[in-house]
Write a protein that holds these residues in place. Structure first.
Motif, mmCIF file in Angstrom:
data_model
loop_
_atom_site.group_PDB
_atom_site.id
_atom_site.type_symbol
_atom_site.label_atom_id
_atom_site.label_comp_id
_atom_site.label_asym_id
_atom_site.label_seq_id
_atom_site.Cartn_x
_atom_site.Cartn_y
_atom_site.Cartn_z
ATOM 1 N N PHE A 12 18.059 -31.217 -25.112
ATOM 2 C CA PHE A 12 17.761 -32.641 -25.306
ATOM 3 C C PHE A 12 18.765 -33.511 -24.560
ATOM 4 C CE2 PHE A 12 19.396 -36.204 -27.883
ATOM 5 C CZ PHE A 12 18.383 -37.115 -27.665
ATOM 6 N N LEU A 13 20.033 -33.207 -24.723
ATOM 7 C CA LEU A 13 21.077 -34.023 -24.099
ATOM 8 C C LEU A 13 21.033 -33.929 -22.579
ATOM 9 C CD1 LEU A 13 23.437 -35.894 -24.681
ATOM 10 C CD2 LEU A 13 24.922 -33.906 -24.692
ATOM 11 N N ILE A 14 20.776 -32.757 -22.051
ATOM 12 C CA ILE A 14 20.696 -32.576 -20.594
ATOM 13 C C ILE A 14 19.551 -33.408 -20.013
ATOM 14 C CG2 ILE A 14 20.119 -30.908 -18.791
ATOM 15 C CD1 ILE A 14 21.726 -28.832 -20.480
ATOM 16 N N LEU A 15 18.383 -33.334 -20.633
ATOM 17 C CA LEU A 15 17.212 -34.059 -20.117
ATOM 18 C C LEU A 15 17.405 -35.572 -20.217
ATOM 19 C CD1 LEU A 15 14.328 -31.853 -21.560
ATOM 20 C CD2 LEU A 15 15.173 -31.923 -19.202
ATOM 21 N N LEU A 16 17.909 -36.032 -21.347
ATOM 22 C CA LEU A 16 18.107 -37.468 -21.523
ATOM 23 C C LEU A 16 19.172 -38.002 -20.570
ATOM 24 C CD1 LEU A 16 16.896 -39.654 -23.309
ATOM 25 C CD2 LEU A 16 18.758 -39.266 -24.917
ATOM 26 N N VAL A 39 30.168 -41.860 -16.732
ATOM 27 C CA VAL A 39 31.169 -40.874 -17.158
ATOM 28 C C VAL A 39 31.193 -40.780 -18.676
ATOM 29 C CG1 VAL A 39 33.643 -40.377 -17.262
ATOM 30 C CG2 VAL A 39 32.607 -41.106 -15.104
ATOM 31 N N SER A 40 31.231 -41.933 -19.333
ATOM 32 C CA SER A 40 31.329 -41.974 -20.790
ATOM 33 C C SER A 40 30.147 -41.292 -21.466
ATOM 34 C CB SER A 40 31.413 -43.437 -21.250
ATOM 35 O OG SER A 40 31.385 -43.530 -22.644
ATOM 36 N N GLU A 41 28.956 -41.564 -20.965
ATOM 37 C CA GLU A 41 27.760 -41.089 -21.658
ATOM 38 C C GLU A 41 27.303 -39.696 -21.238
ATOM 39 O OE1 GLU A 41 26.837 -42.750 -24.151
ATOM 40 O OE2 GLU A 41 27.400 -44.828 -23.792
ATOM 41 N N THR A 42 27.767 -39.193 -20.084
ATOM 42 C CA THR A 42 27.262 -37.891 -19.628
ATOM 43 C C THR A 42 28.278 -36.757 -19.668
ATOM 44 O OG1 THR A 42 27.700 -38.427 -17.305
ATOM 45 C CG2 THR A 42 25.492 -38.944 -18.162
ATOM 46 N N LEU A 43 29.548 -37.051 -19.896
ATOM 47 C CA LEU A 43 30.525 -35.983 -20.069
ATOM 48 C C LEU A 43 30.121 -35.016 -21.184
ATOM 49 C CD1 LEU A 43 33.212 -34.663 -19.288
ATOM 50 C CD2 LEU A 43 34.363 -36.280 -20.823
ATOM 51 N N PRO A 44 29.426 -35.493 -22.229
ATOM 52 C CA PRO A 44 28.998 -34.566 -23.273
ATOM 53 C C PRO A 44 28.140 -33.406 -22.770
ATOM 54 C CG PRO A 44 28.716 -36.807 -24.034
ATOM 55 C CD PRO A 44 29.115 -36.881 -22.583
ATOM 56 N N VAL A 45 27.398 -33.620 -21.685
ATOM 57 C CA VAL A 45 26.555 -32.529 -21.170
ATOM 58 C C VAL A 45 27.412 -31.308 -20.841
ATOM 59 C CG1 VAL A 45 24.981 -31.820 -19.325
ATOM 60 C CG2 VAL A 45 24.832 -34.125 -20.264
ATOM 61 N N PHE A 46 28.476 -31.541 -20.107
ATOM 62 C CA PHE A 46 29.369 -30.431 -19.756
ATOM 63 C C PHE A 46 29.985 -29.810 -21.006
ATOM 64 C CE2 PHE A 46 33.773 -29.090 -18.825
ATOM 65 C CZ PHE A 46 33.482 -27.986 -18.025
ATOM 66 N N LEU A 47 30.450 -30.655 -21.918
ATOM 67 C CA LEU A 47 31.099 -30.148 -23.119
ATOM 68 C C LEU A 47 30.120 -29.393 -24.020
ATOM 69 C CD1 LEU A 47 33.417 -33.168 -23.941
ATOM 70 C CD2 LEU A 47 34.011 -31.018 -22.820
ATOM 71 N N PHE A 63 20.820 -34.798 -38.292
ATOM 72 C CA PHE A 63 20.227 -34.564 -36.975
ATOM 73 C C PHE A 63 19.552 -35.823 -36.447
ATOM 74 C CE2 PHE A 63 20.454 -30.505 -34.977
ATOM 75 C CZ PHE A 63 20.967 -29.664 -35.953
ATOM 76 N N PHE A 64 18.875 -36.551 -37.336
ATOM 77 C CA PHE A 64 18.216 -37.798 -36.941
ATOM 78 C C PHE A 64 19.256 -38.806 -36.440
ATOM 79 C CE2 PHE A 64 17.120 -42.170 -38.211
ATOM 80 C CZ PHE A 64 16.007 -42.366 -37.404
ATOM 81 N N LEU A 65 20.351 -38.953 -37.195
ATOM 82 C CA LEU A 65 21.404 -39.875 -36.775
ATOM 83 C C LEU A 65 21.995 -39.462 -35.429
ATOM 84 C CD1 LEU A 65 23.326 -40.497 -40.131
ATOM 85 C CD2 LEU A 65 21.680 -42.009 -38.998
ATOM 86 N N ALA A 66 22.225 -38.157 -35.253
ATOM 87 C CA ALA A 66 22.771 -37.666 -33.985
ATOM 88 C C ALA A 66 21.807 -37.960 -32.840
ATOM 89 C CB ALA A 66 23.047 -36.165 -34.077
ATOM 90 N N PHE A 67 20.515 -37.771 -33.085
ATOM 91 C CA PHE A 67 19.496 -38.020 -32.062
ATOM 92 C C PHE A 67 19.476 -39.490 -31.667
ATOM 93 C CE2 PHE A 67 15.223 -39.353 -30.905
ATOM 94 C CZ PHE A 67 14.921 -38.486 -29.869
ATOM 95 N N LEU A 115 26.830 -32.792 -31.147
ATOM 96 C CA LEU A 115 26.127 -34.016 -31.544
ATOM 97 C C LEU A 115 25.983 -34.099 -33.057
ATOM 98 C CD1 LEU A 115 23.287 -34.395 -28.905
ATOM 99 C CD2 LEU A 115 25.563 -35.356 -28.901
ATOM 100 N N ALA A 116 25.347 -33.092 -33.638
ATOM 101 C CA ALA A 116 25.180 -33.069 -35.088
ATOM 102 C C ALA A 116 26.503 -32.655 -35.727
ATOM 103 C CB ALA A 116 24.069 -32.089 -35.465
ATOM 104 N N PRO A 117 26.736 -33.069 -36.973
ATOM 105 C CA PRO A 117 27.976 -32.678 -37.637
ATOM 106 C C PRO A 117 28.166 -31.160 -37.612
ATOM 107 C CG PRO A 117 26.812 -34.300 -38.957
ATOM 108 C CD PRO A 117 25.896 -33.926 -37.820
ATOM 109 N N ALA A 118 29.357 -30.745 -37.231
ATOM 110 C CA ALA A 118 29.674 -29.318 -37.149
ATOM 111 C C ALA A 118 31.178 -29.163 -37.286
ATOM 112 C CB ALA A 118 29.196 -28.729 -35.825
ATOM 113 N N ASN A 119 31.583 -27.967 -37.639
ATOM 114 C CA ASN A 119 33.011 -27.669 -37.723
ATOM 115 C C ASN A 119 33.312 -26.531 -36.776
ATOM 116 O OD1 ASN A 119 35.663 -27.159 -38.331
ATOM 117 N ND2 ASN A 119 35.376 -27.264 -40.541
ATOM 118 N N ARG A 120 33.892 -26.873 -35.639
ATOM 119 C CA ARG A 120 34.307 -25.866 -34.654
ATOM 120 C C ARG A 120 35.827 -25.854 -34.543
ATOM 121 N NH1 ARG A 120 29.810 -28.532 -32.650
ATOM 122 N NH2 ARG A 120 27.976 -27.187 -32.564
ATOM 123 N N GLY A 121 36.459 -26.216 -35.634
ATOM 124 C CA GLY A 121 37.910 -26.291 -35.670
ATOM 125 C C GLY A 121 38.359 -27.740 -35.730
#
Length: 199
Positions: A12-16, A39-47, A63-67, A115-121
């Protein structure tokens, strides 16, 4: 189910982001500051591509809020007929500040970004020493700069929706992360979520 959600979120993020970049880069010559927003809005794609797996919130509301929080700011556009409130140099300075905050927050998270709430540390370095959600502050500052240079009713509505959803998103992330003792420790040390001394 978690893996499907993980890959769907990335796709989703890549296409948008691709459609956003296409629209923005056509205006980069006339308005060079749009590159900062890119830069601000597309750096997330790489991450998102390099992020590590982790426990994600699987409820529909987060998920809705993240979307919405991710999609709405990618719908703004620079417009020739827009009303510019400040000179280009001030706009560029404001957007540079926002991008600096945003990028430093993302670099501190690095492979823990999602994007969605997660705990990766839990991260407590960089701008996370001062506020618990500096990435959202960076987005806000950058987006205010862009809006002041491209003030239209459409852009204003998209950003008002974005900012409302981002506050709700922070609340959902907090609910999820506060289950972790390390995050509870961080919340005791870093009092404010978004703006020091305010919220």
């Amino acid at each position: 189910m978690g893996r499907i959600a993980d890959y769907a979120e990335r796709l989703f993020l890549i296409l948008l982001s691709a459609t956003f970049l296409q629209a923005m880069l056509t205006n980069a010559v006339a308005h060079p500051y749009v590159l900062l927003l890119c830069v601000s809005e597309t750096l997330p794609v790489f991450l998102m591509i390099i992020r590590r797996p982790g426990e994600m919130a699987m409820k529909p509301y987060p998920f809705f809020l993240a979307f919405v929080g991710t999609a709405a700011p990618l719908l703004v556009r620079p417009v020739a007929g827009g009303f510019q409130l400040l000179p280009d140099a001030v706009i560029a300075g404001l957007m540079t500040l926002g991008v600096g905050i945003n990028v430093s927050a993302k670099l501190a998270l690095w492979r823990s970004f999602g994007l969605a709430p997660a705990n990766r540390g839990v991260r407590s370095g960089g701008p996370y020493k001062f506020i618990r959600h500096p990435m959202y502050l960076g987005y806000f500052v950058t987006q205010v700069g862009f809006l002041l240079a491209n003030l239209t009713l459409g852009n204003l509505i998209k950003y008002l929706v974005t900012w409302t959803v981002q506050v709700l998103r922070i609340r959902e992330e907090e609910k999820f992360l506060l289950k972790d003792a390390a995050y509870r420790d961080l919340a005791r040390q870093v009092k404010f979520r978004l703006v020091p001394g305010v919220y």
